[in-house]
Design an enzyme around this catalytic site. Structure first.
Site, PDB file in Angstrom:
ATOM      1  N   SER A 168       6.232  46.417 -37.074  1.00 21.12           N
ATOM      2  CA  SER A 168       7.013  45.839 -38.165  1.00 21.12           C
ATOM      3  C   SER A 168       6.159  45.100 -39.191  1.00 21.12           C
ATOM      4  O   SER A 168       5.165  44.446 -38.845  1.00 21.12           O
ATOM      5  CB  SER A 168       8.009  44.857 -37.553  1.00 21.12           C
ATOM      6  OG  SER A 168       8.541  44.003 -38.537  1.00 21.12           O
ATOM      7  N   TYR A 203       9.598  36.739 -32.974  1.00 24.92           N
ATOM      8  CA  TYR A 203       9.758  38.198 -33.112  1.00 24.92           C
ATOM      9  C   TYR A 203       8.470  38.822 -33.656  1.00 24.92           C
ATOM     10  O   TYR A 203       7.969  39.820 -33.124  1.00 24.92           O
ATOM     11  CB  TYR A 203      10.932  38.506 -34.042  1.00 24.92           C
ATOM     12  CG  TYR A 203      11.019  39.951 -34.466  1.00 24.92           C
ATOM     13  CD1 TYR A 203      11.645  40.903 -33.666  1.00 24.92           C
ATOM     14  CD2 TYR A 203      10.457  40.390 -35.674  1.00 24.92           C
ATOM     15  CE1 TYR A 203      11.721  42.243 -34.059  1.00 24.92           C
ATOM     16  CE2 TYR A 203      10.525  41.727 -36.072  1.00 24.92           C
ATOM     17  CZ  TYR A 203      11.157  42.641 -35.258  1.00 24.92           C
ATOM     18  OH  TYR A 203      11.217  43.963 -35.633  1.00 24.92           O
ATOM     19  N   GLU A 235       6.985  42.431 -40.328  1.00 27.81           N
ATOM     20  CA  GLU A 235       7.065  41.006 -39.954  1.00 27.81           C
ATOM     21  C   GLU A 235       5.727  40.514 -39.399  1.00 27.81           C
ATOM     22  O   GLU A 235       5.452  39.315 -39.390  1.00 27.81           O
ATOM     23  CB  GLU A 235       8.134  40.806 -38.874  1.00 27.81           C
ATOM     24  CG  GLU A 235       9.504  40.473 -39.394  1.00 27.81           C
ATOM     25  CD  GLU A 235       9.618  39.093 -40.034  1.00 27.81           C
ATOM     26  OE1 GLU A 235       9.273  38.101 -39.380  1.00 27.81           O
ATOM     27  OE2 GLU A 235      10.055  39.031 -41.193  1.00 27.81           O
TER      28      GLU A 235
HETATM   29  P1  NAP Z   1      18.647  47.701 -33.965  1.00 27.77           P
HETATM   30  O1  NAP Z   1      19.702  48.370 -34.786  1.00 27.77           O
HETATM   31  O2  NAP Z   1      18.782  46.244 -33.676  1.00 27.77           O
HETATM   32  O3  NAP Z   1      18.560  48.498 -32.580  1.00 27.77           O
HETATM   33  C1  NAP Z   1      17.886  47.963 -31.474  1.00 27.77           C
HETATM   34  C2  NAP Z   1      18.104  48.877 -30.281  1.00 27.77           C
HETATM   35  O4  NAP Z   1      17.393  48.324 -29.159  1.00 27.77           O
HETATM   36  C3  NAP Z   1      19.575  48.990 -29.844  1.00 27.77           C
HETATM   37  O5  NAP Z   1      19.832  50.333 -29.473  1.00 27.77           O
HETATM   38  C4  NAP Z   1      19.635  48.093 -28.624  1.00 27.77           C
HETATM   39  O6  NAP Z   1      20.629  48.459 -27.688  1.00 27.77           O
HETATM   40  C5  NAP Z   1      18.245  48.356 -28.023  1.00 27.77           C
HETATM   41  N1  NAP Z   1      17.827  47.344 -27.050  1.00 27.77           N
HETATM   42  C6  NAP Z   1      17.858  45.999 -27.192  1.00 27.77           C
HETATM   43  N2  NAP Z   1      17.417  45.404 -26.057  1.00 27.77           N
HETATM   44  C7  NAP Z   1      17.106  46.395 -25.194  1.00 27.77           C
HETATM   45  C8  NAP Z   1      16.636  46.422 -23.853  1.00 27.77           C
HETATM   46  N3  NAP Z   1      16.392  45.303 -23.173  1.00 27.77           N
HETATM   47  N4  NAP Z   1      16.436  47.626 -23.265  1.00 27.77           N
HETATM   48  C9  NAP Z   1      16.707  48.769 -23.933  1.00 27.77           C
HETATM   49  N5  NAP Z   1      17.171  48.816 -25.198  1.00 27.77           N
HETATM   50  C10 NAP Z   1      17.377  47.640 -25.822  1.00 27.77           C
HETATM   51  O7  NAP Z   1      17.195  47.907 -34.633  1.00 27.77           O
HETATM   52  P2  NAP Z   1      16.737  48.964 -35.744  1.00 27.77           P
HETATM   53  O8  NAP Z   1      16.905  48.351 -37.077  1.00 27.77           O
HETATM   54  O9  NAP Z   1      17.305  50.279 -35.440  1.00 27.77           O
HETATM   55  O10 NAP Z   1      15.162  48.975 -35.484  1.00 27.77           O
HETATM   56  C11 NAP Z   1      14.566  49.868 -34.551  1.00 27.77           C
HETATM   57  C12 NAP Z   1      13.211  49.348 -34.146  1.00 27.77           C
HETATM   58  O11 NAP Z   1      12.383  49.231 -35.290  1.00 27.77           O
HETATM   59  C13 NAP Z   1      13.228  47.966 -33.512  1.00 27.77           C
HETATM   60  O12 NAP Z   1      12.186  47.928 -32.560  1.00 27.77           O
HETATM   61  C14 NAP Z   1      12.898  47.032 -34.668  1.00 27.77           C
HETATM   62  O13 NAP Z   1      12.343  45.839 -34.191  1.00 27.77           O
HETATM   63  C15 NAP Z   1      11.913  47.889 -35.424  1.00 27.77           C
HETATM   64  N6  NAP Z   1      11.828  47.658 -36.865  1.00 27.77           N
HETATM   65  C16 NAP Z   1      12.949  47.689 -37.623  1.00 27.77           C
HETATM   66  C17 NAP Z   1      12.843  47.525 -38.991  1.00 27.77           C
HETATM   67  C18 NAP Z   1      14.053  47.558 -39.874  1.00 27.77           C
HETATM   68  O14 NAP Z   1      13.951  47.104 -41.021  1.00 27.77           O
HETATM   69  N7  NAP Z   1      15.178  48.098 -39.403  1.00 27.77           N
HETATM   70  C19 NAP Z   1      11.572  47.353 -39.581  1.00 27.77           C
HETATM   71  C20 NAP Z   1      10.450  47.353 -38.760  1.00 27.77           C
HETATM   72  C21 NAP Z   1      10.574  47.526 -37.408  1.00 27.77           C
HETATM   73  P3  NAP Z   1      22.150  47.893 -27.787  1.00 27.77           P
HETATM   74  O15 NAP Z   1      22.873  48.841 -28.718  1.00 27.77           O
HETATM   75  O16 NAP Z   1      22.601  47.953 -26.385  1.00 27.77           O
HETATM   76  O17 NAP Z   1      22.060  46.506 -28.342  1.00 27.77           O
HETATM   77  O1  G4F Z   2      17.763  40.966 -43.172  1.00 28.12           O
HETATM   78  P1  G4F Z   2      16.890  39.982 -42.490  1.00 28.12           P
HETATM   79  O2  G4F Z   2      17.481  39.268 -41.337  1.00 28.12           O
HETATM   80  O3  G4F Z   2      15.572  40.779 -42.100  1.00 28.12           O
HETATM   81  P2  G4F Z   2      14.073  40.338 -41.722  1.00 28.12           P
HETATM   82  O4  G4F Z   2      14.025  38.973 -41.189  1.00 28.12           O
HETATM   83  O5  G4F Z   2      13.218  40.646 -42.900  1.00 28.12           O
HETATM   84  O6  G4F Z   2      13.750  41.346 -40.521  1.00 28.12           O
HETATM   85  C1  G4F Z   2      14.070  42.723 -40.588  1.00 28.12           C
HETATM   86  O7  G4F Z   2      12.977  43.429 -41.131  1.00 28.12           O
HETATM   87  C2  G4F Z   2      11.785  43.406 -40.314  1.00 28.12           C
HETATM   88  C3  G4F Z   2      10.730  44.204 -41.068  1.00 28.12           C
HETATM   89  O8  G4F Z   2      10.102  43.378 -42.025  1.00 28.12           O
HETATM   90  C4  G4F Z   2      12.116  44.013 -38.975  1.00 28.12           C
HETATM   91  F1  G4F Z   2      10.999  44.066 -38.211  1.00 28.12           F
HETATM   92  C5  G4F Z   2      13.193  43.201 -38.295  1.00 28.12           C
HETATM   93  O9  G4F Z   2      13.540  43.815 -37.045  1.00 28.12           O
HETATM   94  C6  G4F Z   2      14.426  43.203 -39.187  1.00 28.12           C
HETATM   95  O10 G4F Z   2      14.919  44.506 -39.251  1.00 28.12           O
HETATM   96  O11 G4F Z   2      16.382  38.875 -43.533  1.00 28.12           O
HETATM   97  C7  G4F Z   2      15.747  39.228 -44.746  1.00 28.12           C
HETATM   98  C8  G4F Z   2      15.514  37.977 -45.581  1.00 28.12           C
HETATM   99  C9  G4F Z   2      14.860  36.817 -44.835  1.00 28.12           C
HETATM  100  O12 G4F Z   2      13.865  36.261 -45.657  1.00 28.12           O
HETATM  101  C10 G4F Z   2      15.973  35.803 -44.644  1.00 28.12           C
HETATM  102  O13 G4F Z   2      15.552  34.447 -44.583  1.00 28.12           O
HETATM  103  O14 G4F Z   2      16.783  37.483 -46.019  1.00 28.12           O
HETATM  104  C11 G4F Z   2      16.778  36.069 -45.906  1.00 28.12           C
HETATM  105  N1  G4F Z   2      18.153  35.591 -45.821  1.00 28.12           N
HETATM  106  C12 G4F Z   2      18.746  34.718 -46.693  1.00 28.12           C
HETATM  107  N2  G4F Z   2      20.010  34.457 -46.309  1.00 28.12           N
HETATM  108  C13 G4F Z   2      19.044  35.896 -44.858  1.00 28.12           C
HETATM  109  C14 G4F Z   2      20.206  35.181 -45.155  1.00 28.12           C
HETATM  110  N3  G4F Z   2      18.943  36.711 -43.778  1.00 28.12           N
HETATM  111  C15 G4F Z   2      20.038  36.829 -42.975  1.00 28.12           C
HETATM  112  N4  G4F Z   2      19.952  37.667 -41.915  1.00 28.12           N
HETATM  113  N5  G4F Z   2      21.203  36.141 -43.228  1.00 28.12           N
HETATM  114  C16 G4F Z   2      21.335  35.305 -44.312  1.00 28.12           C
HETATM  115  O15 G4F Z   2      22.390  34.684 -44.513  1.00 28.12           O
END
Ligand code: NAP
Ligand code: G4F
Length: 322
Positions: A124, A148, A126
Site C-alpha cells: 500500500s 496499518y 500508506e
Molecule cells: P477490503 O474491501 O477491506 O477487503 C478486505 C478483505 O480481507 C475482505 O474480504 C475481508 O473479509 C478479508 N479479511 C479480513 N481479515 C481477514 C482474515 N483474518 N482472514 C482472511 N481474510 C480476512 O479491502 P480492499 O480495498 O479490497 O483491499 C484489498 C487489499 O489491498 C487489502 O490488503 C488492502 O489493505 C490493500 N490495499 C487496498 C488499497 C485500496 O485503496 N483499496 C490500496 C492499497 C492496498 P470479510 O469480508 O470477511 O471482512
Molecule cells: O478513505 P480513507 O479512509 O483511506 P486511507 O486512509 O487513505 O487508506 C486507504 O488507502 C490506502 C492506500 O493509500 C490503503 F492501503 C488502505 O487500505 C485504504 O484503502 O481516508 C482517506 C483520507 C484520509 O486522509 C482521512 O483522514 O480521507 C481523510 N478523511 C477525512 N474525513 C476521512 C474522513 N476518512 C474517512 N475514512 N472518514 C472521514 O470522515
C-alpha cells in the site's frame, strides 16, 4: 490448460473485481472466506456460484496450508487484510496479526505446499506515510504513519525476502487508493458518495467528516486489479507502484460528489474530531512509470468519472432501499 488462482480477501472490494476478471479469463478461482456470524457476499453475490470456497483465516497457518493443498494454485493473490487505517489505532494487535503476520502465514503455506505458485502481495501507498519525496515511486523510502502502514511495510519486506531467500515468484504491488461502488462504507470516497445520495433523497441531513485537506491519489479498483494480474504474467517477479498520477483533496471529492446531485457540500458537512486521525498521511501522489513501461498497464477511469459513478450507484441503491 485451465489455470487456478487462490484469492484471500475475495469478499472485499478488490477481491470481487479480481475474481470477476480471472473468471472471464477462464481461471478456476478459489476464494478463502473466514467465519463470520453473518456471511457477507454482497460484492460477490453475482459470481458466488462460480467461486470454489475454502474456509480459512489469515491468522491460522493450518487453514492456509489446507487452502493451498486443496486449490493447488498457479497464482495466489493475498488481498486479505484489516484494511481500514483508522481502525488500526484502536486495534493495532489484530491489525498486525492479520495485515503483517498474515502475509508470512500465506507465504509459508505456499513455500511448504506449492513453492512454484506465483504470489501477489497487496502492499500500500500508506507505507510512504510522511512522504520523503513527491511523487512516490518504488525506490522512495517508507515512513508509515499508522499501525496499518507499519503492518503493510512488514508484509512488503517479508514478500521481498521470500523472493530473495527462497527464489519464489513473489511480487508486491504498491497500490495507491482505489475506489468503486463496492468500497466499504467507512472509507472516505464511499462515505461521501453515499451521503451525497442520501441527502439528495432526503434520507440524511448532515455529514460528519475529519481532515478535508488530506490529498490522495485516487483511481478505480477495476483498473487496478488488472495490474495485479499483469505482475504475475511477467518473466521475473518485481515490485510496482500503481497509481493515477493525480492528487486531489478530500474537499475536491466533496465538491464533485455534491455538485453531481446539485447541492453545496458546505451546507451539510460538519467537522467532527472523532474522524481526525492521531497521525495523518497528508499527501500521496504516485509515479507509476515503471508499471506503464514494463506491464503496459494504464488507467481507464479518471477521478471525476469515478466519483460520479459512485454517487450514481448510491443514488440507485438508496432509492431502492438497499
Ligand atoms: P477490503 O474491501 O477491506 O477487503 C478486505 C478483505 O480481507 C475482505 O474480504 C475481508 O473479509 C478479508 N479479511 C479480513 N481479515 C481477514 C482474515 N483474518 N482472514 C482472511 N481474510 C480476512 O479491502 P480492499 O480495498 O479490497 O483491499 C484489498 C487489499 O489491498 C487489502 O490488503 C488492502 O489493505 C490493500 N490495499 C487496498 C488499497 C485500496 O485503496 N483499496 C490500496 C492499497 C492496498 P470479510 O469480508 O470477511 O471482512
Ligand atoms: O478513505 P480513507 O479512509 O483511506 P486511507 O486512509 O487513505 O487508506 C486507504 O488507502 C490506502 C492506500 O493509500 C490503503 F492501503 C488502505 O487500505 C485504504 O484503502 O481516508 C482517506 C483520507 C484520509 O486522509 C482521512 O483522514 O480521507 C481523510 N478523511 C477525512 N474525513 C476521512 C474522513 N476518512 C474517512 N475514512 N472518514 C472521514 O470522515
Amino acid at each position: 490448460m485451465t489455470k487456478s488462482a487462490l484469492i484471500t480477501g475475495v469478499t472485499g472490494q478488490d477481491g470481487s473485481y479480481l475474481a470477476e476478471f480471472l473468471l472471464e479469463k477462464k481461471y478456476k478461482v478459489y476464494g478463502l472466506r473466514r467465519r463470520t456470524s453473518t456471511p457477507n457476499y454482497e460484492n460477490v453475490e453475482h459470481i458466488k456460484d462460480q467461486i470454489e470456497w475454502i474456509d480459512g483465516d489469515l491468522t491460522d497457518l493450518s487453514s492456509l496450508i489446507r487452502a493451498v493443498q486443496e486449490s493447488q494454485p498457479d497464482e495466489v493473490y493475498n488481498l486479505g487484510a484489516q484494511s481500514f487505517v483508522a481502525t488500526s489505532w484502536p486495534q493495532p494487535i489484530a491489525t498486525g496479526e492479520i495485515t503483517a503476520m498474515g502475509v508470512t502465514n500465506m507465504l509459508e503455506a505456499v513455500r511448504i505446499v506449492k513453492p512454484s505458485a506465483k504470489f501477489y502481495q497487496a502492499s500500500s501507498s500508506e507505507m510512504f506515510g510522511k512522504v520523503q519525496e513527491t511523487p512516490q515511486k518504488e525506490t522512495t523510502p517508507f515512513w508509515p504513519r499508522s499501525p496499518y502502514g507499519a503492518a503493510k511495510m512488514y508484509g512488503h519486506w517479508i514478500t521481498v525476502n521470500y523472493r530473495e531467500s527462497f527464489n519464489m515468484f513473489a511480487c508486491s504491488g504498491i497500490l495507491f487508493n482505489h475506489e468503486s461502488p463496492r468500497r466499504g462504507m467507512e472509507f472516505v470516497t464511499r462515505k461521501v458518495a453515499n451521503a451525497a445520495a442520501r441527502i439528495k433523497l432526503g434520507l440524511q441531513n448532515e455529514l460528519r467528516m475529519g481532515n478535508l485537506d488530506a490529498k490522495r491519489d485516487w483511481g478505480f479498483a477495476g483498473d487496478y486489479v488488472k495490474a495485479m494480474w499483469l505482475m504475475l504474467q511477467q518473466d521475473t517477479p518485481d515490485d510496482y507502484v500503481i497509481s493515477s498520477g493525480e492528487t486531489h483533496t478530500v474537499e475536491e471529492l466533496l465538491e464533485i460528489a455534491f455538485n453531481y446531485v446539485g447541492l453545496n457540500w458546505r451546507d451539510y458537512v460538519v467537522i467532527d474530531e472523532k474522524f481526525v486521525r492521531p497521525a495523518e498521511v497528508d499527501l500521496l501522489l504516485g509515479d507509476c512509470s515503471k508499471a506503464k513501461e514494463r506491464l503496459g498497464w494504464k488507467l481507464e477511469v479518471g477521478f471525476k468519472e469515478l466519483v460520479e459513478m459512485m454517487v450514481e450507484s448510491d443514488l440507485n441503491k438508496n432509492a431502492k432501499g438497499s
